[in-house]
Design a protein around this motif. Structure first.
Motif, short mmCIF file in Angstrom:
data_model
loop_
_atom_site.label_atom_id
_atom_site.label_comp_id
_atom_site.label_asym_id
_atom_site.label_seq_id
_atom_site.Cartn_x
_atom_site.Cartn_y
_atom_site.Cartn_z
N TYR A 1 0.84 -1.20 0.00
CA TYR A 1 0.00 0.00 0.00
C TYR A 1 0.88 1.24 0.00
O TYR A 1 2.02 1.23 0.49
N ASP B 1 -9.07 -1.64 -1.72
CA ASP B 1 -8.28 -0.90 -2.70
C ASP B 1 -7.88 0.46 -2.11
O ASP B 1 -6.78 0.95 -2.39
N ARG C 1 -18.37 0.35 -2.63
CA ARG C 1 -17.98 1.19 -3.76
C ARG C 1 -18.53 2.57 -3.53
O ARG C 1 -19.48 2.77 -2.77
N VAL D 1 -3.66 3.55 -0.36
CA VAL D 1 -4.10 2.98 -1.63
C VAL D 1 -3.27 1.74 -1.97
O VAL D 1 -2.04 1.74 -1.81
N ARG D 2 -3.94 0.71 -2.46
CA ARG D 2 -3.23 -0.48 -2.96
C ARG D 2 -2.36 -0.05 -4.14
O ARG D 2 -2.85 0.48 -5.14
N GLU E 1 -0.58 -1.57 -6.54
CA GLU E 1 -0.74 -2.14 -7.89
C GLU E 1 -1.95 -1.54 -8.60
O GLU E 1 -1.94 -1.34 -9.82
N ASN E 2 -3.00 -1.23 -7.85
CA ASN E 2 -4.16 -0.60 -8.45
C ASN E 2 -3.85 0.83 -8.88
O ASN E 2 -4.28 1.29 -9.95
N TRP F 1 -4.40 2.01 -12.63
CA TRP F 1 -5.32 3.10 -12.98
C TRP F 1 -4.58 4.31 -13.56
O TRP F 1 -5.21 5.24 -14.05
N ALA G 1 -12.15 2.49 -7.45
CA ALA G 1 -11.95 1.44 -6.45
C ALA G 1 -13.17 0.53 -6.32
O ALA G 1 -14.30 1.00 -6.23
N ASP G 2 -12.92 -0.77 -6.30
CA ASP G 2 -13.99 -1.74 -6.04
C ASP G 2 -14.23 -1.95 -4.55
O ASP G 2 -15.33 -2.31 -4.15
N ARG G 3 -13.17 -1.73 -3.76
CA ARG G 3 -13.28 -1.97 -2.32
C ARG G 3 -12.73 -0.76 -1.57
O ARG G 3 -11.52 -0.49 -1.61
#
Length: 741
Positions: free
Chosen positions: A76, A104, A136, A155-156, A158-159, A163, A185-187
């Motif tokens: 993160y 995420d 979400r 924030v994660r 890799e996402n 993005w 973000a999905d989560r």
């Protein structure tokens, strides 16, 4: 980081000194002109979790964050601003929340931290309540009502890379990052507790600047909507909320915000911002959108979207005219009261106000130390060098009546409270002080205020004394900072001092890190001057001299010595003398004894004149220890009450762990050291020289000349070589344990 040397340690320590330690800290120096870069190098050398990055050019907050992100390897990423700090043990809470929810994005809360120790929780904290554990953004859109800052988002990584959410350059860089981040973000999950303490700096915030740089807000919102559009249908549910936030933001700036300069309708910058804002509104208004009730200004929004500056600014122009008319009426009503008040004012003060209406005298400088105590300190050195290098400038000292007798022949002075005092104070171009002029002294346009300070600080100074149980009750810190706001220049003798002064006095000032003017005499004085003073005091050339210079203690009765002076003299043995120099706030004591073994030198001018005749300095927490280092002679620290002093007054580092010489904690230890000569050894010599490298790196005998050439002639000195690193002697202003309102 950029110009945060006074706060950077607070930030880094708050991250590194937590129980949870599985972190990497990437500290990015955005070409900061202060010592921030040296500080992160120091932390990198001391802690393998820290990576110091130095950018070749200053690019602003966005590019600096992007540079750090490229080096990050953690699961993160968290973008922490370098003048803020993190709540104790919050990393543990964050790690537990991440492990439990695998989000995420994790959103945390913050509190605003003010210079006067007020801690106020985020006013939108209620918007964080009631959220699902994981969601979400379209399932909990009220989160978008919270201040859209990057530093409350973990924030994660890799996402974030997938993005492609880099920060753009320029102000308001958080806008095109935060809204698309939450949308993509999905989560998302929330940690509903104060984690970040958001420092509200009195100076340096973009919210307190003005000018064309604020036009970039329009570009940032344009980029925000472009990024949201790239997210397709998942952005559709939140577009009305983001649009409403933008409208509110635009109308705040158009509603008289100083960020766009004057709020007069003729202001071209405001008109340009209005035109761009109108285009934004027309381009991105969601279908069927109407101003929600909480927006509060639907009429102004409609006028904005129409794009007619005349219609939008017309009501504001009328309001300005009405306010001016009301002001004139109030002025007429008060005129009688003002006249009565003026008649009551003293003749001298009226004279002062008259003088303030006359032009500033470009060739007049006034000097004062310790509220008119006489002639000395840094200002003495500057005054004497100015007579040589700026002979066209007339120098006048401001002194109390009781200090008149101490003024040297040929030095012009004005007695405090006299007509001459008010005249020169009102008319001077240059004003030097090592404390402050009265709060009633205005900062005249064209005048230059130079704060010289009065020594290297070990004890807490300025607003850092708000944590002192004694000084906090004795001082009006708001008034202190109003006085300090008049400073144009502040003299610093070392990188250490620069860091401390920035933290202790949160003002906008240019620091002249040139060395210590009052110490020049220690390297440039004629070789026979010490011999002459010894003879004047009746001290033989072969006698050992110990100079005892204790500091002032607010918690002790004035004139009450910590140790019997005669005992000290006896411990020194035959063929020795003890010179006693009382603090200027604590004069009085045993005085000179009958046989001259103890000589009271409290009233003998500047202490700098006494240093060269001393073989050893005996002190406690006084700034004298730092000045005496220039002579490279033994220093003895008598610290029987260190814990009490440090608790009641505050200190920037642990003198017991990092002393410039022998430390005696009891009277017996001190007397033994003086009898045996234990204060002189190779180990203590090495410690003293390490101290000198940190605290006196620029004391080469030319500090005063550098100050005079800069202040009077605008000349910048040649760059110094690197000073000794601050590691080992760290100025660490204590952050109070916050109580959130």
């Amino acid at each position: 980081m950029y110009k945060v040397q006074g706060y950077l340690r607070d930030c880094l320590d708050s991250l590194l000194n937590q129980q949870f330690r599985d972190i990497e800290v990437i500290a990015v120096d955005d070409r900061s002109p202060d010592h921030s870069g040296a500080i992160i190098d120091e932390y990198e050398a001391a802690d393998p979790r820290v990576t110091a990055v130095h950018l070749p050019v200053n690019g602003g907050l966005g590019p600096a964050r992007n540079a750090g992100l490229k080096l990050a390897t953690g699961e993160y990423v968290w973008f922490v601003d370098s003048d803020d700090w993190i709540a104790p043990e919050s990393l543990t809470a964050i790690a537990e929340r991440l492990a439990a929810t695998a989000p995420d994005v994790l959103v945390v809360d913050y509190a605003r931290a003010y210079w006067d120790n007020r801690i106020v929780r985020n006013s939108a904290a209620a918007q964080l309540q009631g959220a699902p554990e994981v969601f979400r953004i379209d399932e909990f859109p009220q989160l978008l009502q919270v201040f859209p800052c990057a530093w409350t988002k973990i924030v994660r990584r890799e996402n974030l890379l997938r993005w492609n959410l880099e920060f753009p350059p320029g102000y308001y860089e958080d806008l095109p990052f935060t809204y698309p981040l939450l949308c993509a973000a999905d989560r998302i999950t929330i940690l509903d507790q104060v984690v970040v303490y958001y420092r509200q700096r009195r100076h340096g915030s973009i919210l307190r600047t003005n000018g064309e740089k604020h036009l970039v807000m329009l570009d940032q919102y344009q980029l925000t909507f472009e990024r949201l559009a790239a997210l397709g249908d998942r952005a559709t549910p939140i577009l009305p909320v983001v649009y409403g936030r933008m409208v509110d933001h635009l109308l705040v700036l158009l509603g008289g915000s100083p960020r766009l300069g004057s709020d007069h309708p003729a202001n071209s910058l405001r008109r340009r911002f209005f035109a761009g804002a109108a285009r934004l509104c027309r381009a991105h208004e969601p279908a069927g959108w109407t101003p929600p009730p909480e927006l509060g200004h639907p009429v102004r929004y409609r006028l904005l979207k129409q794009g007619s500056w005349a219609r939008f600014s017309g009501p504001r122009l009328a309001l300005r005219a009405l306010r001016m008319a009301r002001g004139k009426v109030r002025g007429l009503r008060r005129r009688g009261g003002r006249l009565k008040y003026r008649l009551k004012r003293s003749l001298l003060y009226r004279y002062y106000r008259v003088q303030c209406k006359l032009p500033v005298d470009e060739n007049l400088a006034v000097y004062e130390i310790y509220w008119g105590a006489g002639y000395g300190c840094h200002n003495r050195a500057i005054y004497e060098k100015a007579r040589e290098l700026a002979p066209n400038v007339r120098g006048i000292w401001l002194v109390k009546p009781e200090a008149v007798a101490t003024m040297p022949p040929g030095v012009e002075y004005a007695v405090n409270g006299s007509a001459a005092y008010y005249r020169v104070l009102a008319r001077a171009r240059y004003l030097f002080n090592n404390v402050n002029f009265p709060v009633s002294t205005p900062k005249r346009p064209g005048s230059v205020h130079i704060q010289t300070h009065h020594g290297t600080p070990l004890k807490a100074m300025g607003i850092d004394t708000q944590n002192s149980p004694i000084l906090a009750a004795q001082n009006n810190f708001a008034e202190l900072l109003r006085k300090c706001d008049r400073w144009d220049y502040a003299i610093s003798s070392s990188p250490y001092c620069s860091v401390v002064w920035e933290h202790a006095y949160p003002i906008s000032v240019t620091t002249l890190e040139y060395g210590s003017p009052r110490n020049d005499v220690l390297t440039t004085a004629p070789a026979d001057s010490a011999a002459r003073l010894r003879a004047e005091l009746g001290i033989g050339a072969d006698e050992k001299v110990v100079l005892y210079a204790p500091t002032f203690r607010e918690y002790r009765k004035p004139g009450d010595p910590l140790i019997d002076h005669r005992e000290l003299a006896d411990a020194l043995g035959p063929n020795s003398r003890l010179l006693v120099r009382g603090h200027h706030l604590d004069r009085g004591g045993d005085g000179t004894d009958a046989d001259g073994r103890v000589i009271d030198v409290s009233d003998r001018g500047d202490i700098q004149d006494l240093y060269p005749i001393a073989d050893v300095l005996l002190t406690d927490y006084s700034s004298a220890m730092f000045d005496f280092l220039v002579l490279d002679r033994p220093v003895v620290v008598f610290a029987p009450d260190w814990e009490l002093y440090r608790t009641l007054r505050g200190a920037y580092f642990d003198l017991m762990a990092e002393a410039p010489g022998l430390v005696a904690r009891t009277s017996e230890e001190l007397l033994t050291a003086l009898r045996t000569g234990a204060y002189a050894s190779p180990e203590l010599d090495a410690a003293r020289r390490r101290f000198r490298a940190v605290f006196c790196p620029y004391d080469d005998g030319h500090a005063t000349e550098r100050v005079v050439r800069k202040v009077f002639h605008g000349e910048d000195p040649d760059p110094f070589g690197p000073a000794a690193p601050l590691s080992g002697v760290l100025p660490r202003p204590l952050v109070p344990a916050p109580a959130v309102d």
